[in-house]
Every structure is written in structure tokens, then in C-alpha cells.
Write an enzyme that holds these catalytic residues in place. Sequence first.
Site, PDB file in Angstrom:
ATOM      1  N   ASP A 159       0.847  -1.200   0.000  1.00 45.68           N
ATOM      2  CA  ASP A 159       0.000   0.000   0.000  1.00 45.68           C
ATOM      3  C   ASP A 159       0.887   1.257   0.000  1.00 45.68           C
ATOM      4  O   ASP A 159       0.589   2.239  -0.677  1.00 45.68           O
ATOM      5  CB  ASP A 159      -0.917  -0.022   1.229  1.00 45.68           C
ATOM      6  CG  ASP A 159      -1.641  -1.353   1.338  1.00 45.68           C
ATOM      7  OD1 ASP A 159      -2.439  -1.666   0.454  1.00 45.68           O
ATOM      8  OD2 ASP A 159      -1.359  -2.117   2.289  1.00 45.68           O
ATOM      9  N   HIS A 187      -4.474  -3.435   6.584  1.00 51.51           N
ATOM     10  CA  HIS A 187      -4.313  -3.698   5.150  1.00 51.51           C
ATOM     11  C   HIS A 187      -5.680  -4.139   4.627  1.00 51.51           C
ATOM     12  O   HIS A 187      -5.977  -5.329   4.525  1.00 51.51           O
ATOM     13  CB  HIS A 187      -3.265  -4.784   4.890  1.00 51.51           C
ATOM     14  CG  HIS A 187      -3.306  -5.259   3.466  1.00 51.51           C
ATOM     15  ND1 HIS A 187      -2.931  -4.459   2.411  1.00 51.51           N
ATOM     16  CD2 HIS A 187      -3.718  -6.420   2.914  1.00 51.51           C
ATOM     17  CE1 HIS A 187      -3.120  -5.111   1.280  1.00 51.51           C
ATOM     18  NE2 HIS A 187      -3.595  -6.310   1.560  1.00 51.51           N
TER      19      HIS A 187
HETATM   20  P1  NAX Z   1      -2.276 -18.301  -3.846  1.00 49.94           P
HETATM   21  O1  NAX Z   1      -3.626 -18.886  -3.538  1.00 49.94           O
HETATM   22  O2  NAX Z   1      -1.773 -18.271  -5.235  1.00 49.94           O
HETATM   23  O3  NAX Z   1      -1.180 -19.051  -2.960  1.00 49.94           O
HETATM   24  C1  NAX Z   1      -1.352 -19.342  -1.620  1.00 49.94           C
HETATM   25  C2  NAX Z   1      -0.567 -20.595  -1.329  1.00 49.94           C
HETATM   26  O4  NAX Z   1      -0.638 -20.818   0.084  1.00 49.94           O
HETATM   27  C3  NAX Z   1      -1.128 -21.849  -1.999  1.00 49.94           C
HETATM   28  O5  NAX Z   1      -0.096 -22.529  -2.680  1.00 49.94           O
HETATM   29  C4  NAX Z   1      -1.668 -22.669  -0.824  1.00 49.94           C
HETATM   30  O6  NAX Z   1      -1.596 -24.064  -1.040  1.00 49.94           O
HETATM   31  C5  NAX Z   1      -0.740 -22.211   0.289  1.00 49.94           C
HETATM   32  N1  NAX Z   1      -1.208 -22.487   1.642  1.00 49.94           N
HETATM   33  C6  NAX Z   1      -2.479 -22.516   2.103  1.00 49.94           C
HETATM   34  N2  NAX Z   1      -2.485 -22.882   3.397  1.00 49.94           N
HETATM   35  C7  NAX Z   1      -1.201 -23.075   3.755  1.00 49.94           C
HETATM   36  C8  NAX Z   1      -0.577 -23.465   4.969  1.00 49.94           C
HETATM   37  N3  NAX Z   1      -1.287 -23.740   6.065  1.00 49.94           N
HETATM   38  N4  NAX Z   1       0.765 -23.572   4.973  1.00 49.94           N
HETATM   39  C9  NAX Z   1       1.505 -23.317   3.875  1.00 49.94           C
HETATM   40  N5  NAX Z   1       0.964 -22.959   2.686  1.00 49.94           N
HETATM   41  C10 NAX Z   1      -0.374 -22.832   2.641  1.00 49.94           C
HETATM   42  O7  NAX Z   1      -2.325 -16.833  -3.197  1.00 49.94           O
HETATM   43  P2  NAX Z   1      -1.345 -15.615  -3.440  1.00 49.94           P
HETATM   44  O8  NAX Z   1      -1.846 -14.795  -4.566  1.00 49.94           O
HETATM   45  O9  NAX Z   1       0.054 -16.089  -3.460  1.00 49.94           O
HETATM   46  O10 NAX Z   1      -1.646 -14.752  -2.112  1.00 49.94           O
HETATM   47  C11 NAX Z   1      -1.273 -15.229  -0.841  1.00 49.94           C
HETATM   48  C12 NAX Z   1      -1.888 -14.370   0.241  1.00 49.94           C
HETATM   49  O11 NAX Z   1      -1.403 -13.033   0.159  1.00 49.94           O
HETATM   50  C13 NAX Z   1      -3.413 -14.258   0.170  1.00 49.94           C
HETATM   51  O12 NAX Z   1      -3.941 -14.374   1.480  1.00 49.94           O
HETATM   52  C14 NAX Z   1      -3.622 -12.829  -0.334  1.00 49.94           C
HETATM   53  O13 NAX Z   1      -4.886 -12.325   0.063  1.00 49.94           O
HETATM   54  C15 NAX Z   1      -2.492 -12.128   0.347  1.00 49.94           C
HETATM   55  N6  NAX Z   1      -2.091 -10.813  -0.162  1.00 49.94           N
HETATM   56  C16 NAX Z   1      -1.697  -9.895   0.739  1.00 49.94           C
HETATM   57  C17 NAX Z   1      -1.239  -8.653   0.372  1.00 49.94           C
HETATM   58  C18 NAX Z   1      -0.776  -7.656   1.391  1.00 49.94           C
HETATM   59  O14 NAX Z   1      -0.473  -6.533   0.986  1.00 49.94           O
HETATM   60  N7  NAX Z   1      -0.687  -7.974   2.693  1.00 49.94           N
HETATM   61  C19 NAX Z   1      -1.236  -8.253  -1.062  1.00 49.94           C
HETATM   62  C20 NAX Z   1      -1.222  -9.398  -1.996  1.00 49.94           C
HETATM   63  C21 NAX Z   1      -2.092 -10.558  -1.596  1.00 49.94           C
HETATM   64  O15 NAX Z   1      -3.410 -10.278  -1.982  1.00 49.94           O
END
Ligand code: NAX
Length: 331
Positions: A159, A187
Site C-alpha cells: 500500500d 491492510h
Molecule cells: P495463492 O492462492 O496463489 O497461494 C497461496 C498458497 O498458500 C497456496 O499454494 C496454498 O496451497 C498455500 N497455503 C495454504 N495454506 C497453507 C498453509 N497452512 N501452509 C503453507 N501454505 C499454505 O495466493 P497468493 O496470490 O500467493 O496470495 C497469498 C496471500 O497473500 C493471500 O492471502 C492474499 O490475500 C495475500 N495478499 C496480501 C497482500 C498484502 O499486501 N498484505 C497483497 C497481496 C495478496 O493479496
Amino acid sequence: MAAPLRVLVTGAAGQIGYSLVHQIAKGDVFGPDQSLIMVLLDIPPMQAVLEGVAMELDDCALPLLKEVIPCTNEAEAFKDIDAAWLVGAMPRKEGMERKDLLAANVKIFKSQGASLHNAKPTCKVIVVGNPANTNALICSKYAAPHIPARNISAMTRLDHNRALAQVALRTKTQSKDVKNVIIWGNHSATQYPDVRHAKIQIGGEEKAVEAVINDEAYLHGEFISVIQKRGAAIIGKRKLSSAMSAAKASCDHIRDWFRGTKPGEWVSMAVPSDGSYGIPEGVVYSFPVTIENKEWKVVQGLSIDDFSRGKMDATLKELQGERDEALAACQ
Ligand code: NAX
């Protein structure tokens, strides 16, 4: 060369993970003289994808990368780590209520907090997975006592970077010319991007961003809402959430934590409040911070006008609501 740092990325088989692991491994975060052992964690159904990512990382032939360890065992993954990117989280699925999403994520971050008992006491953690501030709060609540709460943060740097970029676009400068924007709070769409103290290098001089833009209606309106809704706007275009920019921002966050902020500059980071600016202690709230010797400090003494106070309180209220729901889901 210094002894290798052991670095964990969770959710490494996901979108952000794919951009992130390469940025870390090539030295963007810990510098060109720091070798690394990278542990990539994901859930067992993602084992093959994770192995593919690890194979590609090997194939990058990066001089700093000593070893890549793909892993689906959480307790093992956290062993002796120096830094952790907690990216993996449960995505929102169609028909899923917000509280179900929160409950699913609370479970993940409660468990990962507990797994931190295997980490080094100096380990620094960035939570990226959403709801990031609340996940960080839960993680630190369940973390072993040898990991201080101040070592567990959440990411609002994306952000912050978005705010730098919007100011640069508006003033026809570059992001590097802008400094000291602030993201206050959560966030989420209640975050408050604030340029009241921001400065810009323009025409050979440093000036106040407010004076250069000179449009309060824009700064109080469109500017704030563009930053708040930027994630959704990117999903609208890409049909996928921000990954490259999120990975880059998370690298900026940990780089500054390990190597310090630039003199005269601060960055936005969601950390457990120390009571600054009237934000109750413990709430994981995004503040302007400076960092020296791997310790962050909330910037003190900034003036807060009535407009800002209203926005800061609104995002605090949302965070307190999320915290109460998350704690209830932990029972
Ligand atoms: P993806 O769904 O592409 O990848 C997430 C990965 O996490 C998957 O491979 C899944 O299998 C894995 N996962 C789920 N549970 C798990 C666990 N207990 N242990 C280890 N791995 C696990 O999502 P992606 O686009 O990479 O985003 C990841 C996260 O970042 C989401 O929650 C998203 O909302 C968040 N974000 C946060 C942002 C921020 O500024 N704080 C911005 C970007 C993003 O939206």
C-alpha cells in the site's frame, strides 16, 4: 561470506511465492554477500508444484543460494529460521462468508505461531496472507515466549509503494523522488494513506507533497480510494490478485528490517502498537517506522489533524472487530 541465513517462505507454491522466492534468492533482500538456505513450505496437495518451484530455483544457478528445501511439514520448516515470509493462507472461495475465511486463516496462523518455537529467537516474521494484520496478531499470540511480539509484523508496504507511485504519477515524477507517505491501520479498504508529511524532490528542490499537488479534494478523496481499492482494480484487470508487486513489497519490508531505513526516511509497517498516536497497545496497526540495528521504532510527534484522526479511528475500529472475531474463532 557470512554464515548462510535460513529463510522460510510459506505458500511457496502460490502466485506470490513464484515471484518472491527468486527475488530473495538473488540477493535483493539480504544483500550481495549473504548466502541463503531457502525453505519452501506449502500444504501436502501442493507437493509436486512446490518441487517444481524448487527445481526452477536450482536452475536459476544463483551464487548466493546454498540450498533449497521444499517441505510440507510445518514444524520442520520453521526449524532454526532467521526470517519468515508467511504468505500461505486460505483464499476466499465463492459463497464463503467473511467470518468463515477469518476462521480458516486463524487456524493456520495459530498453528504457525506455535511452530515458531522451532525458530531462532531473533527470527523476523512478515505476514502477507490476509487478513494480514489480524493473522499477525494471532501468530504472535500463539508464538513461543522466546519470539518477542515486535518480531512479528504484517505487510502494508505494498500500500505504501502504491501511494508513492500514485504521487509520482500525479506529479510526473518517479516513485524514488517521493518519500514519507504513511499507511495507517489495516491492510484493507479502511486503511488511511496519508501524504500530510510526505516530501517530493522536484525541480531540484525538496517540497511538501501537499503543496505540490495543491488539491485537497483529490488528496482526501480519489487518492485515498485509489490506494484502498488498488488490489481489487488489479484483480479486475488481471483476473488474479497482485503478485509481482506484493512480492517486491515484502522484499522491501524485510530488506529494511535487516539493513535499516535510509536517513530521514520512514516506511509503513504493521506492528504491535506501543500506544503511539493513541492506538491501543498490542493491536497490529500500520505506522510510519524507522529501522536501525534490526529494531523498528514508530516515528513520533507527527501532527494529526481531525480528518486524519477520523480515518485512523475508523481503521482501528475495524481491526478491533477483526481481532475479537479471530480470538473467538481460536476458542
Ligand atoms: P495463492 O492462492 O496463489 O497461494 C497461496 C498458497 O498458500 C497456496 O499454494 C496454498 O496451497 C498455500 N497455503 C495454504 N495454506 C497453507 C498453509 N497452512 N501452509 C503453507 N501454505 C499454505 O495466493 P497468493 O496470490 O500467493 O496470495 C497469498 C496471500 O497473500 C493471500 O492471502 C492474499 O490475500 C495475500 N495478499 C496480501 C497482500 C498484502 O499486501 N498484505 C497483497 C497481496 C495478496 O493479496
